[in-house]
Each structure stands twice: as structure tokens, then as C-alpha cells.
Design an enzyme around this catalytic site. Structure first.
Site, PDB file in Angstrom:
ATOM      1  N   HIS A  11       0.810  -1.218   0.000  1.00  0.00           N
ATOM      2  CA  HIS A  11       0.000   0.000   0.000  1.00  0.00           C
ATOM      3  C   HIS A  11       0.844   1.268   0.000  1.00  0.00           C
ATOM      4  O   HIS A  11       0.430   2.306  -0.531  1.00  0.00           O
ATOM      5  CB  HIS A  11      -0.941  -0.004   1.204  1.00  0.00           C
ATOM      6  CG  HIS A  11      -2.184   0.814   1.017  1.00  0.00           C
ATOM      7  ND1 HIS A  11      -2.189   2.018   0.340  1.00  0.00           N
ATOM      8  CD2 HIS A  11      -3.473   0.614   1.415  1.00  0.00           C
ATOM      9  CE1 HIS A  11      -3.422   2.525   0.338  1.00  0.00           C
ATOM     10  NE2 HIS A  11      -4.211   1.686   0.982  1.00  0.00           N
ATOM     11  N   ASP A  23      -7.605  -6.184 -18.416  1.00  0.00           N
ATOM     12  CA  ASP A  23      -8.058  -6.981 -19.569  1.00  0.00           C
ATOM     13  C   ASP A  23      -6.827  -7.539 -20.276  1.00  0.00           C
ATOM     14  O   ASP A  23      -6.026  -6.798 -20.841  1.00  0.00           O
ATOM     15  CB  ASP A  23      -8.870  -6.097 -20.518  1.00  0.00           C
ATOM     16  CG  ASP A  23      -9.382  -6.843 -21.742  1.00  0.00           C
ATOM     17  OD1 ASP A  23      -9.105  -8.057 -21.876  1.00  0.00           O
ATOM     18  OD2 ASP A  23     -10.048  -6.202 -22.579  1.00  0.00           O
TER      19      ASP A  23
END
Length: 450
Positions: A150, A396
Site C-alpha cells: 500500500h 483486460d
């Protein structure tokens, strides 16, 4: 679900021109990087067939890492003593796995410990800042477990990287390029102007270590495990497009004509805050608050580019007496959320930069971030992670976007994840972690709008 690990390797950046940078470089973490959670965050993406072979996905990752070099670096203390990321192209972890069964019967419909088998282990603090696991199922479906540190990237920056990974896998140019200037972008003003009380908000004084209070690791794991596995359950709640529309209308019904209606986020958080407070049986005299991440990219002046790679997040903390929260309308709760988030504006972000950069209080007083993932129980409070404006569905590899995106199994009582539905129709999923005896009441009332 029996997951067989077939290989585990390090993937290093692959530069288009074949020439890596000549020297390693230390890049200091920004004040926003250092105040956020110092751990990996894991997401799960599920893809229907056909999917490209692992070798193509690996190649795409190598190309994306050459553009987003921090992900291939290592966190440590730089030569000047500041917490930094060393750009030395050390690489990311890449794991290949398989399940000898269809995904539909293997992956649980709701959050459970089995989900953690779909990404590399992150509880031991791996040195790699990115860890990826590709799990193939007998039906041809693919689960991609992504775990990123993070302090390197917030949700928006992570989504940008994931989209770039998909582009590179499809042999398309990575565009737009990330803005990588975390070490110099957030400079304090001269002189610094600290207008807000950041101590005990973003930072706090650590609790004193008393002799005899130490708990050995084995006992600590037992205690947390007992809480997480036996007492805290994570519920996946679907909020349909129609439900969200009715909720927004109800929340906004009392507003004057001069005010815009409450947003989806404000309305949903207000509703769930009230429902969870009722389910927890919190009464008058108990203060409950919600920790809400606020993206500063569009709030700061001048705006931080959307493609900035790093963290630009602080937190809002709407709060209320529990009795008043549940006795008044959902619109009242939405107003509390609205006002708290609105207050985290440019002036607040600039004040924080000045406090964290130049006041000396953080180092001199040994302050630590209030962002603490080791807290197993948040009651009477909540912590909301909302991905509603973040395009995690943009990953994708060539066969279309994921049909499911979800956080890993994370049984911190009081944690709440809001994830947009892959249907793209305005519906969403809420992942709610509560004590099991409170969860049953929550399930009973969570779709009732009051």
C-alpha cells in the site's frame, strides 16, 4: 479448494529498448505514502475463458514493471535515513497454480479463508512489493490474485497499473504513462501553516510498552485467529441498481431545492452505518465513527494528475452518538458523511503536508500512523474502503474484463468494502465483517430503508 502451486519465480522489468537504467536510485516515500497502511493489499480477479497463456501474462507484467519501476523495487531506509523505495529492478513475485475442478464449484460465492489460496501469502511481510498468482481451473477460467504494498500505491494508482498490465499483455503501448515524482511533488510551504489537529487523526502517540505486557507471537496468532475464524464473519451483500436508487431518493428527500441530492457513496455508507449500529445493539451515549478514505487528486490545488503513481489519500471521520444516529433518518447520516468528507479539502491536505514534513513532531515525538491493520475489532467504529470510482474492472488480458472483482478474505470486525458490480448497471457488492451474533441481525435489516 485444493490449489496446487506449479511454479514461483521473480519477474524483472523488461525494457522495450533492452537497456535498463544504469544505476539504482533511492526515491523517498511521500508524506502520504508513509502515513498509510504499511502492508500488502490483495485483490482477486476472475476471468472466463478464453484466456492467454501464463507466458503472455508474465511478459506483460515484465513490460508494465519497466514503466512502473517502483513495483519492482524494495522499501528500505535510504542513504539520508528517509524511508524510501530502491529502484534496482529486483522484480515481482509471479506464482503459477492450478485447481483440478471448475471455478464455479471451487471458489466460494462469499468471502472465506479459501479465497486466500488464490494469492501469495502476504501475512509474513514479503519483500517483493508486488506478488501475483495465476490460478487455472479445469473449466478454463482464470483467477488472478494481485497483492501490492500500500505504501507504493493507493487504489487509483493500483488500478492504473493493472490497466497498464493488461495493455502490455495485449501488446499495446502503455498509455498514459504514470507520473512518478513522489519524492518531490508534495513540498511543505515556507513557512509551514498547520491549521488542523493532525496528531491523533492521521498520527498518534504510541501506547507505552509496559513490562510484562508483551504477548509472544504464538499466543498473538492464537488470539487473532480465534477472533477472525470463529467470531467474525464476512458477509457479501448485493445492492441492486433499484435498491441504490430508492436509497438515494430516501436520503435526499429532505434536502432543500438548492442542494444536490446525496451521492451513491454518501447514501450507501449512511445506510450501512445505521444498519450496523442497530445490529451491534449500540445505544445512546456511545460514540460511533467511520473512517473514510478521501482521494486528494482533485481536491488539492493545483490538482494532482489522475495518473500520479503513489498515495494521495487522507481520511474523513464522520461521527455520531449511536442513539441519535439510528433514531434519525438516513438523510441525517448522509449529511454527516457529506460534511466530514467535504472538510478534507485542499486546505486540510496542505496543512497535513506541512505538519508531516516540517513540524518535526512526527520524528521528535515518535508518532505512528493511526492507519493500523493489526486491530482485529473496530466496534463501535467502522472502516470503509470504497472502490466505486476506481476502475479495477479495466484489467483486460485480451479476453475481456473480469466477471468478478473482490477483496481477499479480511476478517477485521467493522471493515466494509464497497465494490461496483461487474454488471456495470449501477449495482454493487458490500463486504461486511461483523461478529457472527451481530451479522444475523444485520442480514435481517440491511435491505430495509428507514
Amino acid at each position: 479448494m485444493k490449489v496446487k502451486i506449479e511454479s514461483s519465480k521473480i519477474v524483472k522489468p523488461l525494457y522495450e529498448d533492452g537497456e535498463a537504467p544504469a544505476h539504482a536510485e533511492w526515491v523517498p516515500l511521500s508524506v502520504f505514502d508513509k502515513v498509510t497502511y504499511g502492508e500488502h493489499v490483495a485483490l482477486i480477479f476472475a476471468f472466463r475463458p478464453p484466456n492467454p497463456p501464463n507466458s503472455e501474462v508474465e511478459l506483460g507484467l515484465a513490460k508494465a514493471l519497466a514503466v512502473y519501476r517502483e513495483w519492482a523495487g524494495r522499501i528500505g531506509d535510504g542513504p539520508d535515513g528517509r524511508r524510501s523505495v530502491l529502484l534496482k529492478d529486483a522484480g515481482a513475485r509471479f506464482v503459477e497454480a492450478a485447481v483440478d475442478a471448475p471455478m464455479a464449484v471451487s471458489v466460494p460465492s462469499g468471502p472465506s479463508p479459501d479465497v486466500r489460496r488464490l494469492h501469495p501469502r502476504i501475512d509474513d511481510g514479503p519483500v517483493e512489493l508486488v506478488q501475483v498468482q495465476l490460478t487455472r481451473f479445469s473449466c478454463g477460467s482464470l483467477a488472478v490474485g494481485f497483492a501490492g504494498h500500500h505504501q507504493i500505491a493507493d487504489g487509483q494508482a493500483t488500478a492504473n497499473f493493472l490497466a497498464a498490465w493488461g495493455l502490455a499483455t495485449r501488446r499495446l503501448p502503455v498509455s498514459p504513462a504514470p507520473v512518478c515524482d513522489r519524492g518531490t511533488r508534495f513540498s511543505p510551504r515556507e513557512p509551514p501553516v498547520v491549521l488542523f489537529p493532525h496528531q491523533e487523526v492521521e498520527y498518534r502517540t504510541p501506547a507505552p510498552n509496559k513490562e510484562g505486557d508483551a504477548v509472544d507471537k504464538e499466543q498473538e496468532e492464537f488470539v487473532f485467529g480465534a477472533v477472525a475464524q470463529d467470531k467474525v464473519k464476512v458477509h457479501r451483500m448485493h445492492l441492486s441498481k433499484e435498491f441504490v436508487a430508492r436509497l438515494k431518493a430516501q436520503a435526499s428527500s429532505g434536502l432543500p431545492p438548492s442542494r444536490h441530492g446525496y451521492t451513491t457513496f454518501q447514501s450507501v455508507v449512511a445506510h450501512l452505518w445505521r444498519a450496523i449500529t442497530v445490529a451491534r445493539r449500540l445505544g445512546a451515549g456511545v460514540t460511533t465513527k467511520v473512517r473514510i478514505s478521501v482521494n486528494g487528486r482533485t481536491r488539492m490545488h493545483p490538482p494532482v494528475p489522475r495518473d500520479y503513481f503513489g498515495n494521495v489519500v487522507l481520511w474523513a471521520f464522520p461521527r455520531s452518538d449511536a442513539g441519535e444516529l439510528v433514531s434519525r433518518s438516513v438523510g441525517h447520516a448522509a449529511e454527516l458523511v457529506y460534511r466530514a468528507v467535504a472538510d478534507v479539502d485542499d486546505a486540510y491536505f496542505r496543512s497535513f503536508v506541512d505538519f508531516a514534513s516540517s513540524s518535526g513532531a512526527v520524528e521528535a515525538e515518535g508518532l505512528v500512523p493511526t492507519a493500523n491493520s493489526e486491530q482485529a475489532v473496530l466496534c463501535p467504529d467502522l472502516e470503509v474502503d470504497a472502490w466505486l470510482g476506481i476502475n479495477f474492472h479495466g484489467l483486460d488480458f485480451g479476453g475481456g474484463g473480469p466477471f468478478r472483482v473482490m477483496p481477499t478474505y479480511y476478517p477485521m470486525e467493522g471493515s466494509l468494502f464497497l465494490v461496483p458490480s461487474t454488471l456495470g448497471d449501477g449495482s454493487m457488492e458490500a463486504y461486511v465483517a461483523l461478529f457472527h451474533n451481530h451479522l444475523e441481525e444485520f442480514k435481517r435489516i440491511c435491505h430495509k430503508i428507514t
